[in-house]
Design a protein around this motif. Structure first.
Motif, PDB file in Angstrom:
ATOM      1  N   THR A 169      26.746 -12.491 -40.864  1.00  0.00           N
ATOM      2  CA  THR A 169      25.964 -12.080 -39.708  1.00  0.00           C
ATOM      3  C   THR A 169      26.448 -12.792 -38.452  1.00  0.00           C
ATOM      4  O   THR A 169      26.584 -12.168 -37.386  1.00  0.00           O
ATOM      5  N   ARG A 170      26.740 -14.071 -38.562  1.00  0.00           N
ATOM      6  CA  ARG A 170      27.231 -14.817 -37.403  1.00  0.00           C
ATOM      7  C   ARG A 170      28.585 -14.282 -36.949  1.00  0.00           C
ATOM      8  O   ARG A 170      28.839 -14.131 -35.744  1.00  0.00           O
ATOM      9  N   ALA A 171      29.463 -13.949 -37.885  1.00  0.00           N
ATOM     10  CA  ALA A 171      30.775 -13.400 -37.521  1.00  0.00           C
ATOM     11  C   ALA A 171      30.625 -12.059 -36.818  1.00  0.00           C
ATOM     12  O   ALA A 171      31.348 -11.762 -35.855  1.00  0.00           O
ATOM     13  N   ALA A 172      29.695 -11.232 -37.276  1.00  0.00           N
ATOM     14  CA  ALA A 172      29.473  -9.933 -36.635  1.00  0.00           C
ATOM     15  C   ALA A 172      28.943 -10.105 -35.217  1.00  0.00           C
ATOM     16  O   ALA A 172      29.333  -9.368 -34.298  1.00  0.00           O
ATOM     17  N   LEU A 173      28.058 -11.084 -35.004  1.00  0.00           N
ATOM     18  CA  LEU A 173      27.568 -11.354 -33.649  1.00  0.00           C
ATOM     19  C   LEU A 173      28.706 -11.830 -32.751  1.00  0.00           C
ATOM     20  O   LEU A 173      28.803 -11.437 -31.579  1.00  0.00           O
ATOM     21  N   ASP A 174      29.577 -12.700 -33.272  1.00  0.00           N
ATOM     22  CA  ASP A 174      30.712 -13.171 -32.485  1.00  0.00           C
ATOM     23  C   ASP A 174      31.623 -12.014 -32.078  1.00  0.00           C
ATOM     24  O   ASP A 174      32.143 -11.980 -30.959  1.00  0.00           O
ATOM     25  N   ARG A 175      31.815 -11.050 -32.996  1.00  0.00           N
ATOM     26  CA  ARG A 175      32.647  -9.893 -32.659  1.00  0.00           C
ATOM     27  C   ARG A 175      31.990  -9.043 -31.572  1.00  0.00           C
ATOM     28  O   ARG A 175      32.664  -8.531 -30.673  1.00  0.00           O
ATOM     29  N   LEU A 176      30.669  -8.892 -31.657  1.00  0.00           N
ATOM     30  CA  LEU A 176      29.950  -8.124 -30.632  1.00  0.00           C
ATOM     31  C   LEU A 176      30.116  -8.767 -29.264  1.00  0.00           C
ATOM     32  O   LEU A 176      30.429  -8.084 -28.271  1.00  0.00           O
ATOM     33  N   ILE A 177      29.914 -10.072 -29.186  1.00  0.00           N
ATOM     34  CA  ILE A 177      29.997 -10.776 -27.901  1.00  0.00           C
ATOM     35  C   ILE A 177      31.433 -10.804 -27.393  1.00  0.00           C
ATOM     36  O   ILE A 177      31.716 -10.545 -26.212  1.00  0.00           O
ATOM     37  N   GLY A 178      32.374 -11.106 -28.283  1.00  0.00           N
ATOM     38  CA  GLY A 178      33.767 -11.178 -27.858  1.00  0.00           C
ATOM     39  C   GLY A 178      34.321  -9.838 -27.425  1.00  0.00           C
ATOM     40  O   GLY A 178      35.147  -9.757 -26.510  1.00  0.00           O
ATOM     41  N   GLY A 179      33.865  -8.770 -28.055  1.00  0.00           N
ATOM     42  CA  GLY A 179      34.366  -7.453 -27.695  1.00  0.00           C
ATOM     43  C   GLY A 179      33.968  -7.004 -26.307  1.00  0.00           C
ATOM     44  O   GLY A 179      34.664  -6.198 -25.688  1.00  0.00           O
ATOM     45  N   GLN A 180      32.842  -7.513 -25.802  1.00  0.00           N
ATOM     46  CA  GLN A 180      32.403  -7.108 -24.466  1.00  0.00           C
ATOM     47  C   GLN A 180      33.382  -7.547 -23.389  1.00  0.00           C
ATOM     48  O   GLN A 180      33.566  -6.866 -22.385  1.00  0.00           O
ATOM     49  N   GLY A 181      34.023  -8.679 -23.594  1.00  0.00           N
ATOM     50  CA  GLY A 181      34.975  -9.156 -22.605  1.00  0.00           C
ATOM     51  C   GLY A 181      36.302  -8.422 -22.633  1.00  0.00           C
ATOM     52  O   GLY A 181      37.115  -8.573 -21.709  1.00  0.00           O
ATOM     53  N   GLN A 182      36.552  -7.638 -23.673  1.00  0.00           N
ATOM     54  CA  GLN A 182      37.827  -6.933 -23.808  1.00  0.00           C
ATOM     55  C   GLN A 182      37.690  -5.439 -23.557  1.00  0.00           C
ATOM     56  O   GLN A 182      38.670  -4.704 -23.692  1.00  0.00           O
ATOM     57  N   ALA A 183      36.502  -4.970 -23.219  1.00  0.00           N
ATOM     58  CA  ALA A 183      36.295  -3.525 -23.065  1.00  0.00           C
ATOM     59  C   ALA A 183      37.176  -2.943 -21.972  1.00  0.00           C
ATOM     60  O   ALA A 183      37.747  -1.859 -22.129  1.00  0.00           O
ATOM     61  N   ALA A 184      37.303  -3.635 -20.837  1.00  0.00           N
ATOM     62  CA  ALA A 184      38.112  -3.102 -19.739  1.00  0.00           C
ATOM     63  C   ALA A 184      39.568  -2.938 -20.161  1.00  0.00           C
ATOM     64  O   ALA A 184      40.216  -1.942 -19.824  1.00  0.00           O
ATOM     65  N   ARG A 185      40.080  -3.902 -20.923  1.00  0.00           N
ATOM     66  CA  ARG A 185      41.482  -3.816 -21.337  1.00  0.00           C
ATOM     67  C   ARG A 185      41.686  -2.711 -22.374  1.00  0.00           C
ATOM     68  O   ARG A 185      42.585  -1.876 -22.245  1.00  0.00           O
ATOM     69  N   VAL A 186      40.827  -2.692 -23.401  1.00  0.00           N
ATOM     70  CA  VAL A 186      41.018  -1.744 -24.497  1.00  0.00           C
ATOM     71  C   VAL A 186      40.784  -0.311 -24.034  1.00  0.00           C
ATOM     72  O   VAL A 186      41.585   0.599 -24.306  1.00  0.00           O
ATOM     73  N   LEU A 187      39.676  -0.096 -23.330  1.00  0.00           N
ATOM     74  CA  LEU A 187      39.316   1.266 -22.943  1.00  0.00           C
ATOM     75  C   LEU A 187      40.027   1.736 -21.688  1.00  0.00           C
ATOM     76  O   LEU A 187      40.329   2.926 -21.547  1.00  0.00           O
ATOM     77  N   GLY A 188      40.294   0.782 -20.763  1.00  0.00           N
ATOM     78  CA  GLY A 188      40.930   1.161 -19.507  1.00  0.00           C
ATOM     79  C   GLY A 188      42.429   1.011 -19.520  1.00  0.00           C
ATOM     80  O   GLY A 188      43.184   1.989 -19.510  1.00  0.00           O
ATOM     81  N   THR A 189      42.904  -0.245 -19.593  1.00  0.00           N
ATOM     82  CA  THR A 189      44.343  -0.498 -19.516  1.00  0.00           C
ATOM     83  C   THR A 189      45.083   0.127 -20.683  1.00  0.00           C
ATOM     84  O   THR A 189      46.152   0.736 -20.503  1.00  0.00           O
ATOM     85  N   TRP A 190      44.565  -0.014 -21.884  1.00  0.00           N
ATOM     86  CA  TRP A 190      45.251   0.522 -23.065  1.00  0.00           C
ATOM     87  C   TRP A 190      44.979   2.019 -23.273  1.00  0.00           C
ATOM     88  O   TRP A 190      45.625   2.648 -24.110  1.00  0.00           O
ATOM     89  N   GLY A 191      44.013   2.562 -22.579  1.00  0.00           N
ATOM     90  CA  GLY A 191      43.814   4.007 -22.588  1.00  0.00           C
ATOM     91  C   GLY A 191      43.000   4.574 -23.718  1.00  0.00           C
ATOM     92  O   GLY A 191      42.921   5.801 -23.865  1.00  0.00           O
ATOM     93  N   PHE A 192      42.371   3.735 -24.548  1.00  0.00           N
ATOM     94  CA  PHE A 192      41.595   4.275 -25.659  1.00  0.00           C
ATOM     95  C   PHE A 192      40.342   5.004 -25.178  1.00  0.00           C
ATOM     96  O   PHE A 192      39.853   5.911 -25.863  1.00  0.00           O
ATOM     97  N   GLY A 193      39.804   4.615 -24.028  1.00  0.00           N
ATOM     98  CA  GLY A 193      38.623   5.292 -23.517  1.00  0.00           C
ATOM     99  C   GLY A 193      38.909   6.740 -23.179  1.00  0.00           C
ATOM    100  O   GLY A 193      38.147   7.648 -23.544  1.00  0.00           O
TER     101      GLY A 193
END
Length: 655
Positions: A399-423
């Motif tokens: 559960t703690r690892a899943a929470l860490d992934r949730l929090i850490g992923g928020q800081g990478q959304a612009a790169r993954v969805l925008g710069t990398w084009g997955f969005g």
């Protein structure tokens, strides 16, 4: 050898000498008035009367400080020639306030002279008495257009003077001169504001708001920036100012229509472009403000058409949200403190500049972004706060690892969805939807609050059960109002009791079944289109339709804690300052009683109150009594095998 720069004109000294010349000019008008009235003129109202001799003596005193050649009063032509020579001195001071006002507002010499005449009674009350004498009314101790036409050292006809004092003319449009209503214009009072009088005396213009320098060029016209998203509006203004080379002056957002003219005046005197929030005025107010806002202003408006219909002449800019540009400007404006607001993707950057100008404390920046979110959401939700951190959560490793992934992923959304084009590839917005599932008391609400704190986002708790209505269409209406308030804000939306809406879809047998399924589908679609972070919590995950689970970005399980985690939760009570007896066996409590974190907290509090009531320490007896009370509260049977030798104590008896 480099020549010395000419001395800068002293505005106060220049104005003092100008008033002496005005006093000489008034002597001629008084003499003319005296001749026209005749020697036998008498007034019956002594309190409002200034005699001819009094007026003559007063003006002798006021003009006597100026040295003139010859005896007696100089000729009128000499006085006017001296006035023009004196005015030439102010024109020669290219850095002085008079030249700056003339350039900023397009003022002619006659308009500058009119400012001196209007300010004279505020600088020396004797001028007010002289004005009243010449107006044949001692209650009117102010300049009027009729008197100004007599005193100005220029050949000004009535029509030209009327145009100089029109509402859309520079003198009144920029609040350099105020004309009091209620009388025919020819007799209306003309006064200067105190701020304008201070400028004439040499005071520096005061900026009506913080300045942001992105260049030094003057604007060629006004701009309307229209848009509902604060981040898009602020980025559009900053991009435009940088491209055009402007220095912005961020005026307060609560400008009343009566304050706008003065703030625009001061901003333009400083060579800046005023940025104004849309004032709350009706159609008539927009018409009145349109001429002022058509000259070198950036207006942030919710709608364009009402202002264009009111006559505002401006370029229209419709901003488009650009997360990358927003992040770059945020880093540029806030420097090291930008990291505190890494998840504030909708922060109004212009407002943050205002906050930074008032305070350098990093906490004030965070409070400013939270206030932006709270402004619209407090009607629909309750703010959820916490002082705890992730380290305070007692959770299984998964559960703690899943929470860490949730929090850490928020800081990478612009790169993954925008710069990398997955969005763009899969039509995925920057919104994230997470489901916290598990029994009551396992830490779902606390985890949501801590997630928001870790990301620097305010958390708002929405009770879905309270938003669901038995009336067809009302649920969707309630949810739409909620999401409209949340759009463009940086907030974590926490939906409690999500199973009330995400239950198993039923076979459609009547209209109620069809609309119930529509409510569920609508909420899923609205959650996916929301570009923020949404967390849903449920105690009854088994009642949820499995088809919904794939629509969530994260599904995090909060199970009932095992014995080792229960021991860690029991140990939390030892951090309090309460007296605890040596016979307390927390290991036994953790091993034998299958309790959640919230239930263990309740046991500690119950035991503390029992101990305080009897005036002793918290011992094993009161703890067991508290555990028994918690189990009975939940309808569970007390088993003697669990309590052993302490069974009678737990039941409230004696060992």
């Amino acid at each position: 050898m480099r020549p010395e720069a000419p001395p800068v004109l002293d505005p106060g000294l220049w104005l003092e000498q100008a008033l002496q010349l005005l006093a000489l000019r008034l002597r001629h008008e008084v003499a003319l008035t005296r001749a026209l009235r005749g020697p036998d003129r008498r007034e019956q109202f002594l309190g409002l009367f200034l005699s001819d001799d009094e007026a003559e003596a007063m003006l002798d005193e006021m003009s006597g400080r100026l040295s003139v050649s010859g005896a007696g009063v100089p000729a009128l032509d000499e006085v006017i020639e001296a006035w023009h020579a004196h005015a030439a001195r102010r024109r020669a001071d290219l850095r002085g306030i008079w030249v700056r006002m003339a350039q900023a507002f397009g003022l002619a010499e006659a308009e500058l002279d009119l400012l001196v005449l209007a300010a004279a009674p505020a600088l020396d009350p004797r001028f007010g008495r002289a004005y009243g004498y010449l107006s044949d009314d001692l209650t009117r101790r102010h300049l009027t257009p009729a008197l100004a036409q007599r005193l100005l050292p220029h050949r000004i006809d009535a029509l030209t003077l009327r145009r100089m004092l029109a509402p859309e003319a520079p003198l009144r449009l920029s609040a350099l001169i105020r004309m009091e209503p209620g009388l025919p214009q020819i007799e209306a009072a003309l006064r200067t504001e105190e701020a304008v009088t201070d400028l004439m005396l040499g005071a520096a213009p005061i900026a009506p708001g913080p300045r942001l320098s992105l260049g030094s060029r003057a604007p060629s016209g006004s701009v309307i920036v229209a848009g509902a998203s604060p981040d898009a509006v602020s980025v559009a203004v900053l991009d435009m100012a940088e491209r055009e080379g402007w220095t912005l002056c961020l005026c307060p957002g609560d400008d009343g229509s009566d304050l706008i003219a003065g703030r625009c005046r001061d901003a333009r005197l400083l060579g800046t472009v005023p940025v104004l929030a849309e004032p709350a005025v009706d159609a008539a107010g927009r018409v009145a403000l349109a001429p002022l806002l058509s000259d070198g202003v950036i207006l942030l408006a919710s709608e364009v058409e009402p202002w264009l219909e009111a006559g505002l002449r401006a370029e229209v800019v419709e901003p488009v949200a650009d997360p990358l540009r927003h992040a770059r400007w945020k880093a540029r404006l806030l420097g090291e403190d930008a990291g505190l607001l890494r998840q504030a993707r909708h922060a109004e950057l212009l407002h943050l500049v205002r906050v930074r100008s008032r305070s350098a404390a990093p906490g004030d920046l965070r409070r400013a972004t939270e206030a932006q979110a709270a402004a619209g959401l407090t009607r629909f939700a309750r703010r959820l706060t916490t002082c705890r951190t992730l380290d305070d959560l007692v959770l299984p490793p998964a559960t703690r690892a899943a929470l860490d992934r949730l929090i850490g992923g928020q800081g990478q959304a612009a790169r993954v969805l925008g710069t990398w084009g997955f969005g763009a590839l899969w039509s995925k917005g920057q919104g994230t939807v997470a489901l916290f599932k598990g029994p009551s008391g396992t830490g779902k609400t606390m985890a949501a609050a801590i997630t928001g704190a870790a990301l620097g986002l305010p958390v708002f708790r929405i009770d879905l059960a309270a938003m669901v209505s038995k009336y067809i269409g009302e649920t969707e209406k309630n949810l739409e109002q909620l999401f409209l308030a949340a759009e463009g804000t940086d907030a974590l939306l926490f939906f409690d009791e999500a199973d009330s809406l995400f239950g198993q879809r039923s076979e459609v047998t009547d209209a109620h079944d069809r609309y119930a399924n529509l409510e569920t589908s609508y909420l899923l679609q609205r959650l996916e289109s929301f570009d923020g972070l949404s967390v849903l919590a449920t105690n009854l995950a088994q009642n949820m339709d499995p088809a919904f689970l794939r629509r969530f970005d994260h599904v995090i399980d909060f199970p009932v804690p095992a014995a080792d985690l229960r021991r860690a939760l029991w140990d939390r009570g030892l951090q309090a300052r309460a007296p605890i007896s040596g016979d307390v066996d927390l290991g036994l409590l953790a091993e034998r009683f299958d309790l959640t974190g919230a239930e263990i907290r309740n046991c500690w509090l119950d035991a503390a109150y029992r101990a305080a009531a009897r005036g002793g320490a918290i011992d094993m007896e009161v703890l067991l009594q508290a555990v028994a009370a918690e189990l009975l509260k939940q309808g569970k049977v007390l088993r003697k095998s669990d309590f052993g030798a302490h069974y009678a104590v737990a039941r409230g008896g004696r060992a």
